[in-house]
Design an enzyme around this catalytic site. Sequence first.
Site, short mmCIF file in Angstrom:
data_model
loop_
_atom_site.label_atom_id
_atom_site.label_comp_id
_atom_site.label_asym_id
_atom_site.label_seq_id
_atom_site.Cartn_x
_atom_site.Cartn_y
_atom_site.Cartn_z
N ASP A 101 -3.99 -7.50 -28.55
CA ASP A 101 -4.75 -8.40 -27.70
C ASP A 101 -4.91 -7.76 -26.32
O ASP A 101 -4.38 -6.69 -26.03
CB ASP A 101 -4.02 -9.74 -27.59
CG ASP A 101 -4.95 -10.88 -27.19
OD1 ASP A 101 -6.08 -10.60 -26.77
OD2 ASP A 101 -4.52 -12.04 -27.28
N GLU A 159 -8.42 -19.64 -22.33
CA GLU A 159 -7.12 -19.05 -22.06
C GLU A 159 -6.37 -19.80 -20.96
O GLU A 159 -6.47 -21.01 -20.83
CB GLU A 159 -7.29 -17.56 -21.75
CG GLU A 159 -7.96 -16.82 -22.92
CD GLU A 159 -7.91 -15.32 -22.78
OE1 GLU A 159 -6.87 -14.79 -22.35
OE2 GLU A 159 -8.91 -14.68 -23.09
#
Length: 338
Positions: A64, A259
């Site tokens: 990621d 996020e």
Amino acid sequence: TIPRNESVLRNSLLPPYQAAIDAGAMSIMAGLALWGDEAITGSTYLLTDVLKDEMKFTGFVVADWYGIYSVPGGRYAATVASINAGIDMAMLPFDYEWFAFDMKNAVMSGDISRSRVDDAVRRILRAKFRLGLFDELNASTPNVDVIGSAEHRALAREAVQKSLVLLKNENVLPLSLDIERIHVAGSAADNIGWQAGGWTVEWQGIDGNWLPGATSLLTGIRNSASAQTVVDYQMDGNFSSDSMADVGIAIVGEKPYAEGVGDNAMPQLDNADIAAITNLKNTSKKIIVVIVSGRPLIVTDEISDWDAVVVAWLPGSEGIGIADALFGLSPFTGTLPL
């Protein structure tokens, strides 16, 4: 943090990944979570022993965003640990020069073997070959006409219909197509950007009707009701006191987020939406609340005052799919996981 529980890993967490691998998935992302006290990005057991060897995953593992540095010990040590653990592709959009520098030194010093690099490159190339990226020297222009086609929009509309969750209904739904007057209010009623959520057009999503061909919930309601039905809209719910509606529909939710920007210990409706619902009640015989959000919102104190509640999640471009359910053109079939 994910508890280091082998039983949970094998019985609950791994089966979906195995199904994806069996279906031909060629890339899997290692997230930023911890497996016990160990960063997944640096777990040889999870990425190599289990995923690649035991589950026979032949594609590549991508870290990621800056995930290779989630392993403690500094930039160089984290790079070595992540690559040796099984990361094949590092997602480093801005600092790739340092990554390349560390990788070269690690290989030259023997901290990362050439065979590990060859394995990573082989896995990435294998995925590209399977996609046909090396089949022609001059790749043809892809057909983008199918994007937003009628067939795709119909499928998206069906997905909206099937994902709606009816939390409450006190003899309000379905609405009659010939209902005389509807009042619509709320921050998400005429805002396709809010319907789509984060990662749409921009990282944190957009505010407003910027998506060509998309249908807001307000437009969906107007298109579904009969030509004789009066559909009035005021975002704040302030309607003339002499225009009592058969039903008021408050379409409320959260501003798009992605996020950590969206982290919220108490996700709930904001004061403007609560006020809009209160105002709407003054000129509506019944109140339907449609919640547009990417997660459950806390409505414990308010829900008893509403006649019907629909959770629409993030319907994207096809707001008319919600109108289908409100008017009984499609059934409510979605359920909550708890």
